[in-house]
Design a protein around this motif. Structure first.
Motif, PDB file in Angstrom:
ATOM      1  N   ASP A  53       6.281   0.778  -2.607  1.00  0.00           N
ATOM      2  CA  ASP A  53       5.644   2.068  -2.842  1.00  0.00           C
ATOM      3  C   ASP A  53       5.171   2.602  -1.486  1.00  0.00           C
ATOM      4  N   ALA A  54       4.675   3.832  -1.461  1.00  0.00           N
ATOM      5  CA  ALA A  54       4.315   4.493  -0.204  1.00  0.00           C
ATOM      6  C   ALA A  54       3.279   3.703   0.589  1.00  0.00           C
ATOM      7  N   GLU A  55       2.282   3.169  -0.093  1.00  0.00           N
ATOM      8  CA  GLU A  55       1.226   2.421   0.602  1.00  0.00           C
ATOM      9  C   GLU A  55       1.762   1.136   1.224  1.00  0.00           C
ATOM     10  N   LYS A  56       2.541   0.395   0.451  1.00  0.00           N
ATOM     11  CA  LYS A  56       3.117  -0.853   0.972  1.00  0.00           C
ATOM     12  C   LYS A  56       4.107  -0.570   2.106  1.00  0.00           C
ATOM     13  N   PHE A  57       4.861   0.523   1.985  1.00  0.00           N
ATOM     14  CA  PHE A  57       5.804   0.874   3.052  1.00  0.00           C
ATOM     15  C   PHE A  57       5.053   1.187   4.351  1.00  0.00           C
ATOM     16  N   LYS A  58       3.931   1.873   4.245  1.00  0.00           N
ATOM     17  CA  LYS A  58       3.122   2.184   5.427  1.00  0.00           C
ATOM     18  C   LYS A  58       2.619   0.890   6.067  1.00  0.00           C
ATOM     19  N   GLN A  59       2.134  -0.046   5.258  1.00  0.00           N
ATOM     20  CA  GLN A  59       1.676  -1.335   5.782  1.00  0.00           C
ATOM     21  C   GLN A  59       2.826  -2.076   6.465  1.00  0.00           C
ATOM     22  N   PHE A  60       3.980  -2.066   5.828  1.00  0.00           N
ATOM     23  CA  PHE A  60       5.159  -2.736   6.380  1.00  0.00           C
ATOM     24  C   PHE A  60       5.561  -2.094   7.707  1.00  0.00           C
ATOM     25  N   SER A  61       5.599  -0.765   7.754  1.00  0.00           N
ATOM     26  CA  SER A  61       5.954  -0.049   8.980  1.00  0.00           C
ATOM     27  C   SER A  61       4.961  -0.334  10.095  1.00  0.00           C
ATOM     28  N   ASP A  62       3.689  -0.377   9.747  1.00  0.00           N
ATOM     29  CA  ASP A  62       2.661  -0.674  10.751  1.00  0.00           C
ATOM     30  C   ASP A  62       2.859  -2.063  11.346  1.00  0.00           C
TER      31      ASP A  62
END
Length: 90
Positions: free
Chosen positions: A54-63
């Protein structure tokens, strides 16, 4: 042209089930089994390659991917080991 042979044994009940499902789709047993096995094989392979976030997990992964590298002594040692097929490895 198909020239690779695949053999397998099944219980009569399994064969009958497969034959019935194949007939519902207007296929013979071999075509049905090959199609279903290939679909399943692709699914297994894709499950190892792609994953959804999801968007939140993708942001964490990208970070995490964008974060500066941190020293890793174990990885550094591993990268120094020569593969058996490399010249001069011992």
């Amino acid at each position: 042209m198909r020239d690779a042979l695949i053999n397998l044994r099944a219980l009569p009940e399994q064969r009958d089930l497969i034959d019935y499902a194949a007939s519902l789709l207007g296929k013979n047993r071999s075509d049905f089994m090959l199609e279903v096995a290939c679909e399943r094989a692709q699914t297994v392979i894709l499950d190892r390659v792609f994953f959804g976030l999801d968007a939140e997990k993708f942001k964490q992964f990208s970070d995490l991917l964008d974060a500066p590298k941190t020293p890793n002594a174990g990885l550094a040692r591993l990268m120094e080991v020569k593969a058996p097929w490399q010249e001069g490895s011992e």
